[in-house]
Design a protein around this motif. Structure first.
Motif, short mmCIF file in Angstrom:
data_model
loop_
_atom_site.label_atom_id
_atom_site.label_comp_id
_atom_site.label_asym_id
_atom_site.label_seq_id
_atom_site.Cartn_x
_atom_site.Cartn_y
_atom_site.Cartn_z
N GLU A 207 29.09 6.65 -28.72
CA GLU A 207 28.88 6.39 -30.15
C GLU A 207 30.01 7.03 -30.96
O GLU A 207 30.53 6.46 -31.90
N ARG A 208 30.35 8.24 -30.56
CA ARG A 208 31.45 8.95 -31.25
C ARG A 208 32.78 8.23 -31.05
O ARG A 208 33.59 8.15 -31.95
N MET A 210 33.15 5.09 -30.55
CA MET A 210 33.15 3.85 -31.31
C MET A 210 33.36 4.12 -32.79
O MET A 210 33.82 3.26 -33.52
N ALA A 211 33.00 5.33 -33.25
CA ALA A 211 33.19 5.69 -34.65
C ALA A 211 34.57 6.29 -34.89
O ALA A 211 34.84 6.83 -35.95
N SER A 212 35.44 6.22 -33.89
CA SER A 212 36.81 6.71 -34.04
C SER A 212 37.74 5.50 -34.05
O SER A 212 37.31 4.39 -33.78
N PRO A 213 39.01 5.72 -34.37
CA PRO A 213 39.91 4.55 -34.43
C PRO A 213 40.20 3.93 -33.07
O PRO A 213 40.94 2.96 -33.00
N ARG A 215 40.27 1.60 -30.01
CA ARG A 215 39.91 0.21 -29.81
C ARG A 215 39.20 0.08 -28.47
O ARG A 215 39.39 0.90 -27.59
N VAL A 370 27.53 -2.32 -28.43
CA VAL A 370 27.67 -1.38 -29.53
C VAL A 370 27.33 -2.02 -30.86
O VAL A 370 26.66 -1.44 -31.70
N ALA A 371 27.74 -3.25 -31.06
CA ALA A 371 27.54 -3.90 -32.36
C ALA A 371 26.06 -4.16 -32.66
O ALA A 371 25.26 -4.16 -31.77
N ARG B 52 25.43 4.21 -39.80
CA ARG B 52 26.19 3.38 -38.85
C ARG B 52 26.83 2.17 -39.55
O ARG B 52 27.87 1.69 -39.14
N LEU B 55 30.04 3.32 -41.01
CA LEU B 55 31.08 3.44 -39.99
C LEU B 55 31.55 2.10 -39.47
O LEU B 55 32.52 2.03 -38.71
N LEU B 57 29.75 0.40 -37.44
CA LEU B 57 29.18 0.23 -36.10
C LEU B 57 28.06 -0.79 -36.11
O LEU B 57 27.71 -1.35 -35.08
N LEU B 75 38.93 -0.52 -38.44
CA LEU B 75 39.24 0.57 -37.50
C LEU B 75 40.18 1.60 -38.11
O LEU B 75 40.07 2.79 -37.85
N LEU B 78 38.75 4.57 -39.92
CA LEU B 78 37.88 5.49 -39.18
C LEU B 78 38.53 6.86 -38.94
O LEU B 78 37.83 7.86 -38.80
N TYR B 83 32.27 12.03 -38.26
CA TYR B 83 30.91 11.60 -37.99
C TYR B 83 30.27 12.56 -37.01
O TYR B 83 30.81 12.82 -35.94
#
Lengths: 371, 240
Positions: A207-208, A210-213, A215, A370-371, B52, B55, B57, B75, B78, B83
């Motif tokens: 999760e972390r 995915m919340a970062s830049p 890809r 994830v989406a 979320r 973010l 997500l 992206l 982010l 977070y």
């Protein structure tokens, strides 16, 4: 010791299984699948090696021996001419061919010597043995059909055997060694990657990520690189140990073997990432092991040659990546194949394609989850 | 554009359902730059889904989310957001410093490792393996990983759950300190008393933002003395 408390645990276990349908399916369906596969592999009737019989004998005995071979239950023999036999042996369509030379009968009758020539493919010790066994039984049976002449000694056998690859010194380990080098690395890498990626999800770090830049492709590639490097070190270790400590036969290039292992490690890593998307717990990830391992162990040609399988099972085998690994490694190690061989090119291309497919699939499922 | 840049985040009419379960039913809110905004609501009210969405997500079924002037999902924005997930999501087999370095690296900012450690009082434990840390230390390490790249917007999902009173106080002092330094903070919580330390509060329930304002405004609106009563009062009579 209170039975109530013991039963509480038992009852809870059944309740858990009721909620985990997948485990139940594994428990009750997979054994039947595996046993059925074994049934088809062992009783499918495809197990006999194909043998060519080239009868050049001017006398009558050659034809008798040829007929005996054709009716043998151990091999699938058919009469062909010499050039066909030679080309089929190279194409891996024959386990061997037997030449009954022009003076086969006269040698037998006048000199008391049987001189059949046996040309074996040679990379599969078990098949070679079967061919030789079938031949000696057919010779005995053929002699039995001759009108008995009192005072005549039974002719002795002067067998000439040539091997296209390997030779009589090739043993069972040489045959299985190549395949197992692939097998061992494939499954360890697959299991480790699968569980590691699953932990990423269960401990919340995915999760972390995915919340970062980052890809998706970067995550998959980063994983791939990390585990592939680890797998390559393992592959090198396994390879060197097999070749130099266990002295497994190798007539090809060590680098080419390593290249095959590298391709295989790549596909194992990506298969691991891809399948980890379909497991919620590490327990479920472990269940992929029998699902992925058992069919490939049985169908990839490690134990039973793919060519001896019933036709419909061969189609399944052709869809498994390990089939190409085993085939490629055996061609290199037993037959001394190099990159100019069409079979090696095909194996490498299929494995490369499988890697790409798995990378794309892993990237796509990562998004979906994830989406 | 200038008007938008006044807001660190703008959520407009966001609707999101998971299957038949409606998580957000038209939420709109704006985070002003440099404020501490408390998102207050019981478990299952849509707090995490909203975070979320911020973010990128979660893709809203309807409505839009802009963060730091950019339409989400994006992206590139982010790396300017921090977070902190509900559970301390760290690699248990790595040390504190190794975790910190990893999260700094994926955000492209490895310059402030020691500063982040000092900020959460872990400068003497950088080489401790996370699995051996107490729950409170893990929370602090997790916070360090969320702020190590100096985000402009910090989203904290129930950061004080399971944290003892001393550490909770300390954490809130730090949140305040960050906001004074210009960081915008969104902190979700279901604990009323700590929400009083937010500049503005949003009360969320059943996926709807029921009321919004300072603590005083909310109490006044409900005509009660305590924030908890205000929350109960304002959410009463809301249909499911």
């Amino acid at each position: 010791m209170k039975p109530r408390r013991v039963l509480a645990i038992t009852r809870r276990i059944f309740a858990q299984f009721r909620h985990d349908r997948r485990t139940l399916a594994l428990l009750f369906v997979v054994p039947l699948v595996i046993l059925s596969l074994l049934y088809y592999l062992l009783r499918g009737g495809g197990g006999q090696p194909a043998v060519g019989v080239v009868n050049l004998d001017n006398g009558p005995l050659g034809a008798v021996v040829a007929r005996q071979l054709e009716s043998s239950s151990q091999v699938k023999a058919s009469q062909i001419d010499l050039t066909t036999a030679q080309s089929r042996l190279r194409d891996d369509r024959l386990a061997g061919y037997i030449v009954l030379p022009t003076n086969f009968s006269s040698d037998a009758l006048q000199q008391g010597v049987l001189r059949p020539e046996v040309h074996l493919e040679g990379s599969q010790p078990a098949q070679s043995g079967t061919v030789l066994q079938a031949l000696s039984q057919s010779l005995l049976a053929a002699l039995g059909t001759l009108p008995s002449q009192p005072g005549l000694r039974p002719p002795r056998l002067d067998l000439r055997v040539t091997y296209l690859y390997g030779g009589p010194q090739l043993d069972t380990l040489d045959y299985f060694g190549g395949a197992f080098i692939g097998l061992v690395v494939f499954f360890l890498v697959f299991v480790i990657t699968c569980v590691a990626f699953l932990r990423e999800r269960s401990q919340g770090t995915l999760e972390r990520l995915m919340a970062s830049p980052l890809r998706r492709g970067e995550i998959v590639l980063g994983y791939m690189l990390g585990f592939t490097i680890l797998a390559l070190i393992q592959a090198a270790e396994v390879l060197l140990f097999s070749l130099y400590v266990l002295k497994v036969h190798n007539s090809g290039s060590v680098l080419l073997i390593f290249a095959f292992e590298a391709l295989m490690a790549l596909s194992a890593v990506n298969l691991g990432i891809f399948l980890s998307m379909f497991a919620r717990t590490e327990f479920q990830a472990v269940q992929f092991i029998p699902l992925v391992v058992a069919p490939q162990l049985l169908l990839s040609g490690v134990i039973f040659p793919v060519s001896s399988e019933p036709t419909w099972l061969q189609a399944v085998s052709r869809a498994l990546p390990l089939t190409y690994v085993v085939d490629g490694l055996r061609d290199v190690m037993l037959k001394g194949a190099d990159l100019s061989w069409a079979a090696i090119q095909l194996d490498a291309a299929v494995l490369g394609g499988f890697c790409v497919l798995m990378i794309v699939a892993a990237g796509a499922t990562l998004r979906r989850r994830v989406a | 554009m200038a008007a938008q840049e006044d807001h660190a985040a703008e959520v407009t009419g966001v609707v999101k359902s998971f299957g038949r379960q409606a998580a957000l039913q038209g939420v709109s809110l704006r985070l002003r730059r440099g404020e501490v905004y408390g998102l207050l609501g019981p478990n299952g009210s849509g707090k995490t889904t909203l975070i979320r969405c911020l973010l990128g997500l979660v893709k809203p079924d309807a409505g839009s989310v802009r963060v730091l002037g950019r339409l989400m999902p994006d992206l590139n924005v982010l790396s300017r957001i921090g977070y902190m997930t509900q559970t301390a999501a760290l690699y248990p087999d790595l040390t504190v410093l190794e975790n910190l370095r990893f999260f700094a690296a994926i955000n492209g900012a490895e310059a402030h490792l020691t500063e982040a450690l000092r900020f959460v009082d872990l400068e003497d434990r950088p080489d401790s393996v996370v699995a051996t840390l107490s729950g409170g230390m893990r929370t602090r390490a997790s916070l360090a990983c969320a702020i190590v790249h100096r985000p402009e917007l910090l989203l904290l999902d129930e950061p004080t759950v399971g944290v003892d009173p001393q550490l909770r106080r300390r954490l809130w002092d730090q949140f305040r300190e960050m906001a004074d330094g210009g960081t915008t903070l969104l902190i979700s919580s279901h604990v009323m008393d700590e929400a009083e330390r937010c500049q503005r509060l949003g009360l969320i329930r059943f996926g709807r933002l029921l009321a919004e304002g300072t603590v005083e405004e909310l109490k006044e609106q409900a005509g009660v003395e305590k924030l908890e009563d205000a929350f109960l009062q304002l959410s009463a009579g809301e249909p499911r």
